[in-house]
Design an enzyme around this catalytic site. Structure first.
Site, PDB file in Angstrom:
ATOM      1  CD  GLU A 331      -2.653  -1.240   2.697  1.00  0.00           C
ATOM      2  OE1 GLU A 331      -2.179  -1.059   3.968  1.00  0.00           O
ATOM      3  OE2 GLU A 331      -3.630  -1.659   2.609  1.00  0.00           O
ATOM      4  CB  CYS A 427      -8.505   1.957   7.876  1.00  0.00           C
ATOM      5  SG  CYS A 427      -7.787   1.258   6.460  1.00  0.00           S
TER       6      CYS A 427
HETATM    7  O1  FUB Z   1      -2.598  -0.135   9.509  1.00  0.00           O
HETATM    8  C1  FUB Z   1      -3.538   0.338   9.670  1.00  0.00           C
HETATM    9  C2  FUB Z   1      -4.315   0.795   8.477  1.00  0.00           C
HETATM   10  O2  FUB Z   1      -4.608  -0.226   7.904  1.00  0.00           O
HETATM   11  C3  FUB Z   1      -3.556   1.669   7.543  1.00  0.00           C
HETATM   12  O3  FUB Z   1      -3.621   3.052   7.794  1.00  0.00           O
HETATM   13  C4  FUB Z   1      -4.242   1.304   6.115  1.00  0.00           C
HETATM   14  O4  FUB Z   1      -3.391   1.523   5.044  1.00  0.00           O
HETATM   15  C5  FUB Z   1      -4.439  -0.171   6.407  1.00  0.00           C
HETATM   16  O5  FUB Z   1      -3.251  -0.871   6.007  1.00  0.00           O
HETATM   17 ZN    ZN Z   2      -7.979   2.891   4.899  1.00  0.00          ZN
END
Ligand code: FUB
Ligand code: ZN
Length: 659
Positions: A331, A427
């Site tokens: 990501e 999230c």
């Molecule tokens: O790791 C917590 C949250 O989950 C991150 O901010 C997002 O990118 C997802 O990976």
């Molecule tokens: Zn998110």
């Protein structure tokens, strides 16, 4: 004439039709929907048992997020379920709910939020610690695997929520929980010998502590932020050493142990970092705390780092829609000018993060470029994260989608053509919701005797000294904007208005009916206000812009995108003959613009016939020697990017080949 008091913002009321619809939607539908999901009341079945299905809806499991807190509070029995940051689904919901309570008071919601605060207070340990997975499953491992534990991330999200809830409702209880958390961290982390010389794998606590500092002015919180930011990357082996001590394969996600320190932005001190890299949300959250700290402390090295990294993202790694994070692998950011459209990630959270970062940069220096990015995110990259019905969300926001590719190419199956009801890692839903609910906080800044109006989102706002500003506009559809300023004390002040980057070459200004020539200096115009009543009318450029990318962007060479006002447009299969990559547009296509009330809850639609479509048949040879490819005349219909994927699933594209 009183002239010496600095002006303060009192109350901002958003009146924009466009934003009022979204804000009502999140208050009436989104926040209740999310509550029933995190409290397992709506029967939603949520996949949350593995990292790989985090972006997908999976049958069989429930959120359990509130239940985890109840178990930690001793109010229920059972095991922790979900991600080790599942608590944050509750915290971000609480924060979003707090903002909606300001403009949409609702007794039922207030009762729910108070109850949730009570549960959180009970779940919190006497020393302030709160992370339900560790309390329930691993009490002996607290703060021992910071690379993956998300403890500081989770507490950071509560702190943000607690502060917001306190600001809106005055709940001291909510604020006390936040203080106790910060005190717990202050006790455990720092330069002293018996403290942990470390930081969280997922930044967030930094920006949250700054937020807490803003309301409490407790210097320890500022110092702790400074510690977390400056300590990061001093010892690039910090996580490895902790992991070793915690039991090397005692991972939450094994792949995150070996991914490398760059992923965590912890490969070197932040003041030495040259570019944005690693996990996009982590990086941008960190920069948000950094920018805030730099502004408050005046530390040059921090400010230079914030400026440098901001410039790297915005000038070299950001999509035209404002989305950031080019790859699904981790990501993450990749490298300068690498902006693939069909494999990108553009997590909704990363766009929300860019919006809050831009706000912190803007507060430090009222430059229009920061407000331009806020606008870009609000109307495009972030907003695309939520459906028009308010209960479906994108985790990934691509600039090009093709259901066949998503189904059949492992490199593209993170790209979904439809928003989801929820996620294993949830999230994004509450993140976009809290942004929409708090959009009023992005409209003005004040400094001494200057008011800065950054956004074209209609509102009525009161300031100290009885000053009132009413902005009327029907953006993003029409470019006629008026500001009616009432200034009963005839206070002399400057009113600085941003002229958006898409209109800087073409706009007109009238003051009290008289045309005044302005050039936008650094993207703004400055008007001195002295009278009790002043009317400013601005006409912005609503012509369709052909946007080209820097030729260093390989993915966009010979391509063009279209923007009208703040909105980036896209083509969808619902309106156009597939395959969208076969369209070729003229160098200067002429568009017809019509507002269609019945489409996508009301959108401006662009159509052009200055376009051809390549002809193809399944029977044609895959490769044709020395043959001219034929095209036919065609018509292309575009809708705003934020509204895509609200009809049947199909192809979508933001960039188009040129003839
Ligand atoms: O790791 C917590 C949250 O989950 C991150 O901010 C997002 O990118 C997802 O990976
Ligand atoms: Zn998110």
């Amino acid at each position: 004439m009183a002239q010496n008091n600095p002006i303060e913002i009192k109350d901002v009321n958003v009146t924009s039709d466009f934003w009022s619809r979204y804000r009502k939607l999140v208050a009436e539908v989104g926040v209740p929907y999310q509550y029933s999901t995190i409290s397992d009341e709506n029967g939603a079945k949520i996949g949350n048992d593995s990292f790989t299905d985090m972006r997908y809806y999976k049958d069989g499991l429930q959120s359990h997020a509130l239940e985890n807190l109840k178990i930690a509070a001793g109010m229920a029995e059972g095991n922790h379920v979900g991600m080790n940051f599942q608590d944050t689904d509750v915290y971000k919901w609480l924060e979003a709910a707090a903002y909606t309570l300001k403009y949409y008071p609702d007794e039922k919601l207030r009762k729910e939020t108070d109850e949730v605060v009570d549960i959180i207070a009970k779940a919190q340990e006497p020393d302030g610690y709160l992370s339900t997975i560790f309390q329930i499953n691993f009490p002996e491992r607290k703060f021992k695997r910071l690379q993956q534990s998300h403890e500081l991330y989770s507490m950071g999200h509560y702190i943000e929520a607690g502060v917001a809830y306190y600001e809106v409702t005055g709940s001291e209880k909510a604020l006390d929980i936040a203080r106790k958390m910060a005190d717990c961290l202050d006790e455990n982390f720092g330069p002293k010998e018996d403290q942990i010389h470390g930081y969280g794998g997922h930044p967030e606590i930094e920006l949250a502590l700054m937020r807490l500092w803003e309301v409490t002015k407790e210097d320890r919180y500022l110092q702790l932020t400074n510690f977390f930011i400056r300590e990061r990357g001093q010892d690039p082996q910090f996580f490895d050493k902790q992991n070793e001590a915690d039991g090397i394969d005692n991972d939450f996600w094994p792949e995150l142990r070996t991914i490398g320190e760059k992923y965590y932005f912890a490969d070197k001190p932040v003041t030495e970092q040259e570019d944005a890299h690693g996990h996009a949300v982590r990086c941008v959250y960190l920069l948000t705390g950094l920018a805030h700290l730099a502004r408050v402390t005046g530390a040059d090295d921090l400010q230079q780092a914030a400026d440098r990294l901001w410039n790297n993202i915005v000038k070299k790694q950001m999509y035209i829609t404002g989305n950031v994070g080019q790859t699904a692998v981790g990501e993450a950011f990749t490298y300068d000018y690498d902006l693939p459209n069909d494999t990108d990630y553009g997590e909704t959270c990363a766009s929300v993060a860019m919006t809050v970062l831009a706000r912190q940069m803007l507060k430090g220096d009222f430059k229009a470029e920061y407000a331009d990015v806020i606008e870009k995110e609000l109307f495009n990259g972030a907003l695309s994260g939520i459906s028009l019905d308010g209960t479906h969300y994108f985790y990934v926001n691509p600039l090009e989608a093709d259901p066949e590719a998503s189904t059949n190419s492992p490199l593209k199956n993170h790209i979904l053509g439809q928003r989801q009801a929820w996620f294993g890692t949830a999230c994004c839903p509450s993140n976009i919701t809290r942004l929409i609910a708090s959009v009023d906080r992005y409209l003005y800044e004040v400094k001494d005797d200057t008011i800065f109006a950054h956004q074209y989102i209609a509102n009525e706002t009161s300031f100290s000294e009885g000053i009132n500003i009413k902005q009327d506009s029907n953006l993003p559809w029409d470019g006629d904007v008026s500001f009616k300023i009432t200034n009963p004390n005839e206070k002399r002040f400057n009113f600085v208005i941003r002229i958006p980057n898409w209109s800087r070459a073409n706009f007109t200004v009238k003051i009290n009916g008289n045309v005044i020539e302005y050039t936008a200096k650094d993207g703004t115009i400055k008007i001195e206000v002295t009278d009790s009543e002043t009317t400013i009318e601005i006409q912005l450029d609503m012509n369709v812009h052909n946007v080209k990318a820097n030729p260093k962007v390989k993915a966009d060479v010979n391509k063009v995108a279209f923007q009208r006002g703040p909105l980036v447009y896209c083509a969808e299969e619902a309106d156009n003959e597939k395959d969208l990559w076969q369209f070729k547009v003229d160098e200067q296509p002429k568009f017809d613009y019509t507002y269609n009330q019945d489409l996508l809850d009301g959108v401006g639609v662009l159509t052009t016939s200055d376009v051809e479509k390549m002809e193809s048949t399944d029977n044609a040879d895959l490769y044709q020697f020395d043959e001219e490819q034929t095209t036919k005349s065609a018509r292309l219909t575009l809708v705003p990017y934020y509204a895509w994927a609200n009809r049947s699933e199909g192809q979508m594209s933001v960039w188009f080949n040129q003839m």
